[in-house]
Design an enzyme around this catalytic site. Structure first.
Site: not given
Length: 576
Positions: A475, A494
Site C-alpha cells: 500500500h 504490511c
C-alpha cells in the site's frame, strides 16, 4: 393308433428341439459371459498399466536399445536393503529407479565403470567441499570407484562386489541429491517460511547423469539464484583459504576524499579482492577511485552510499569471513526451497533488502524502496496472487492496533477519532463514539474501527491486495519520509510502497479502461474504487540476506528478524 404314435413322435421331437434350444441358449450365455469377463480383464490390465506408468522406462532415455548390456537380478535389492539398513523412503527411490530401467546397471557397462560415476563423484566432492558436509562418505565412494577400476587390469570383479558397488552408488546419489538440492528435512513453516516446497524429481536427474558424458549439459533442480550464489561461496572459501580479508583499523571516526591514513592500504587491498576497486593502489591517500569503490561496497551492503569510510562501513568490512561464508550457506539453503523456475512475470519483495522488484519475461525491469514490518510485527514470508488494486481505500484497523494504539488515545480524548477520520461501527451501523464509556475496555473492544479514504489515510491513496492468511498487502503511505532511511522496518507487517502510482499503472497496463489519466482522475476524489486484476500476478515475499543481483554483484544485508540465526542452528547442527 397311428394318429397316437404320430402325436407321440411329434411331442418327443418338439421336446428334443426345445432341449437342444435350451442347451444352445446355455452355451451362448456361457460364451457371452466368458467374453465379457475377458474384456473386463483386458480393461483392468490396461488400467493397471496406466497406473504403473510411474515405473515404466523413460522412453526419452531408455529406448528399445538397452543403455547397458548388464542386467541385475531384482531379488538382490532386498538383501542389500537388509544388509545396509536402508530407510523405507530410500528403498522406494532405489526400487523405482531400477524398475524404470528394467533392472539395467546404471554405473557399469560391458567395459566397466561408466563416466556417470565420475560425474557423480565430482558433484559429491564439490558439495562436500562447498558446504563442509561429510555426512555422505566420499571416502567410501572413492574406494568403490578404485575397486571398480580394477577391471581395467583384467581382474574380473565378483558379481557380488559389482552389485555392492552399483547399489551403494545409487543409494548415495539419492542421499546426496536430497541434501544438495532438496534442503533440510525440517518443516520450513517452523522457520517462518510459508512458501510451499515443491517435491523435486531426483529420478530424472539421475537419468540425465547416466545418459550423458558432458556434465555441462545437465540441468540441476535448482534456480538461477542458487547457481550464482554457489559460485560466490566458492570464491569466499578460496579467499578464506588464502588468509581471508585484511583487517581495517583506524582511530578516526570517518575518512573521506583528500585525507590520508595507514588503514587505507588494507582497505584498498580488501576492495581489490572483492572487485569494488578496479585497479591496484598501495598508497595511503583517499582519492576519487577509492570513493567510487566504497560507494560500490556500501551499495552491496545496503548502507548509505556516502563514499565515506565511516563506522557503519567499517563494521561490515571487519565482519569475519567465516561469518560471511555461513551467511551465504544459510541463504543457499533458502534458495533450495524456491521453485526451479519462477513465473515469467512476478513481483518480489526481499524483506531485509527493503526493496520491491518487478520481473517481466524472467528479467528485473524496475525496483523501488519499501517499508516492511518491525521486529515485533514481522512481515511474513509467503507467496500470493495480486488480484485487486484499490484506489482511495478504506482502512479497517486491526484489533491489535485498536487496543495498543487507538484505545489509549480515545480514553484521553475521544476527538482523536474525528480528527483522524476514523468511524466506529457496532455490527453494521456507525455509532457516535461520544456515547461510549471507553474507560471500561482494556484488552477487547466490541466495536470495529475504519479510517475513511483521504490523503491522511494510513494506507495512502492506493493498496494492492493478494489474499492471504496473514492480512498483509502492499500500500501507499502518507509517511514518505521513512523512505529516506537505510533500515526501513517500521510497519505493522504490511508493506509500504514508495511509488504506488507507478506500480498501479504497471499492473493495469493491459487494461484499456485504466490508463494513468483515469487513475489520477479517481485519485483526486475520496471515493473508493476496486479494480480486478486479470490475470493475477504472483507476489513473492522473501527473506534473503545474501544473494547475487542481476548485475552479478554479491549482496549482504542485516538479519533484521533473526531468521538467519534460527536457520543456522538447523544447518550447522554439528556444533550443538
Amino acid at each position: 393308433m397311428e394318429v397316437y404314435f404320430t402325436y407321440i413322435l411329434n411331442l418327443k421331437t418338439e421336446k428334443y428341439f426345445l432341449k437342444q434350444k435350451n442347451v444352445f441358449f446355455k452355451l451362448f450365455t456361457f460364451t457371452f459371459l466368458i467374453c465379457l469377463l475377458f474384456s473386463f480383464a483386458l480393461m483392468s490390465c490396461g488400467k493397471n498399466k496406466a497406473a504403473n506408468k510411474g515405473i515404466l522406462p523413460d522412453t526419452s532415455i531408455y529406448s528399445n536399445q538397452n543403455f547397458s548390456e548388464k542386467i541385475l537380478d531384482s531379488t538382490i535389492l532386498a538383501d542389500f536393503y537388509l544388509q545396509y539398513h536402508t530407510e523405507d523412503s530410500l528403498q522406494t527411490q532405489i526400487t523405482e529407479f531400477y524398475k524404470r530401467r528394467n533392472y539395467q546397471y546404471a554405473w557399469f557397462d560391458k567395459n566397466g565403470i561408466t563416466e556417470a560415476c565420475h560425474i557423480f563423484y565430482n558433484q559429491l566432492q564439490n558439495f562436500s567441499s562447498d558446504f563442509d558436509d561429510q555426512s555422505i562418505n566420499t571416502k567410501l565412494i572413492d574406494s568403490l570407484i578404485n575397486i571398480a577400476h580394477k577391471e581395467d587390469k583384467n581382474t574380473i570383479l565378483p558379481e557380488s562386489e559389482t552389485h555392492k558397488i552399483e547399489f551403494l552408488l545409487t543409494s548415495n546419489f539419492f542421499q546426496y541429491a536430497e541434501k544438495s538440492f532438496g534442503g533440510i528435512a525440517k518443516n520450513t513453516y517452523d522457520l517462518e517460511w510459508f512458501i510451499p516446497r515443491k517435491k523435486k524429481n531426483f529420478q530424472s536427474l539421475l537419468d540425465s547423469i547416466i545418459s550423458t558424458s558432458n556434465n555441462s549439459n545437465l540441468q540441476y533442480p535448482v534456480n538461477q539464484y542458487y547457481k550464482t550464489l554457489t559460485i560466490e561461496l566458492r570464491n569466499y572459501k578460496a579467499i578464506e583459504k588464502s588468509g581471508g580479508f585484511p583487517g581495517i583499523t583506524t582511530l578516526k571516526k570517518q575518512i573521506s576524499v583528500g585525507e590520508s591514513d595507514s588503514c587505507l592500504v588494507n582497505l584498498k587491498r580488501y576492495l581489490l579482492i572483492t572487485g569494488d576497486l578496479k585497479t591496484k593502489d598501495t598508497t595511503m591517500i583517499f582519492d576519487e577511485n577509492l570513493k567510487t569503490a566504497i560507494i560500490s561496497f556500501q551499495n552491496r551492503f545496503g548502507l548509505t552510499e556516502s563514499g565515506i569510510l565511516n563506522k557503519a562501513t567499517l563494521n561490515e568490512l571487519n565482519t569475519p569471513i567465516k561469518e560471511r561464508i555461513q551467511q551465504i550457506m544459510i541463504n543457499l539453503e533458502r534458495l533450495r526451497w524456491l521453485p526451479e523456475e519462477m513465473e515469467p512475470n512476478f513481483l518480489m519483495v526481499n524483506i531485509p533488502e527493503f526493496k520491491l522488484h518487478i520481473f517481466e519475461n524472467g528479467k528485473p525491469i524496475s525496483e523501488s524502496k519499501v517499508v516492511v514490518g518491525k521486529m515485533a510485527t514481522k512481515t511474513s514470508i509467503f507467496k500470493g496472487q495480486l488480484s485487486t488494486v484499490v484506489l482511495n481505500p478504506y482502512w479497517g484497523l486491526p484489533n491489535s492496533i485498536v487496543i495498543n494504539e487507538v484505545l489509549p488515545k480515545i480514553k484521553s480524548n475521544v476527538s482523536y477519532l474525528s480528527r483522524n477520520n476514523i468511524e466506529v461501527f457496532s455490527k453494521n451501523s456507525i455509532i457516535d463514539p461520544r456515547t461510549v464509556n471507553w474507560s471500561q475496555y482494556k484488552t477487547q473492544v466490541p466495536y470495529n474501527f475504519r479510517q475513511k479514504p483521504g490523503k491522511n489515510n494510513s494506507l495512502g491513496k492506493i493498496k494492492f491486495l493478494f489474499p492471504n492468511n496473514y492480512n498483509i498487502y502492499l500500500h501507499d503511505t502518507p509517511s514518505k519520509s521513512l523512505f529516506t532511511e537505510t533500515n526501513r522496518s517500521f510497519s505493522h507487517g504490511c508493506i509500504r510502497v514508495e511509488n504506488p502510482k507507478n506500480l498501479a499503472e504497471y499492473i493495469l497496463r493491459n487494461d484499456t479502461q485504466w490508463n494513468i489519466e483515469h487513475i489520477e482522475k479517481i485519485l483526486k476524489t475520496d471515493i473508493e474504487k476496486r479494480i480486478t486484476v486479470k490475470p493475477t500476478i504472483p507476489v513473492y515475499l522473501l527473506y534473503l540476506t545474501s544473494w547475487v543481483n542481476h548485475r552479478g554483484k554479491l549482496n549482504f544485508r542485516k538479519d533484521i528478524y533473526l531468521h538467519d540465526k534460527k536457520l543456522a542452528s538447523e544447518i550447522f547442527a554439528k556444533e550443538k
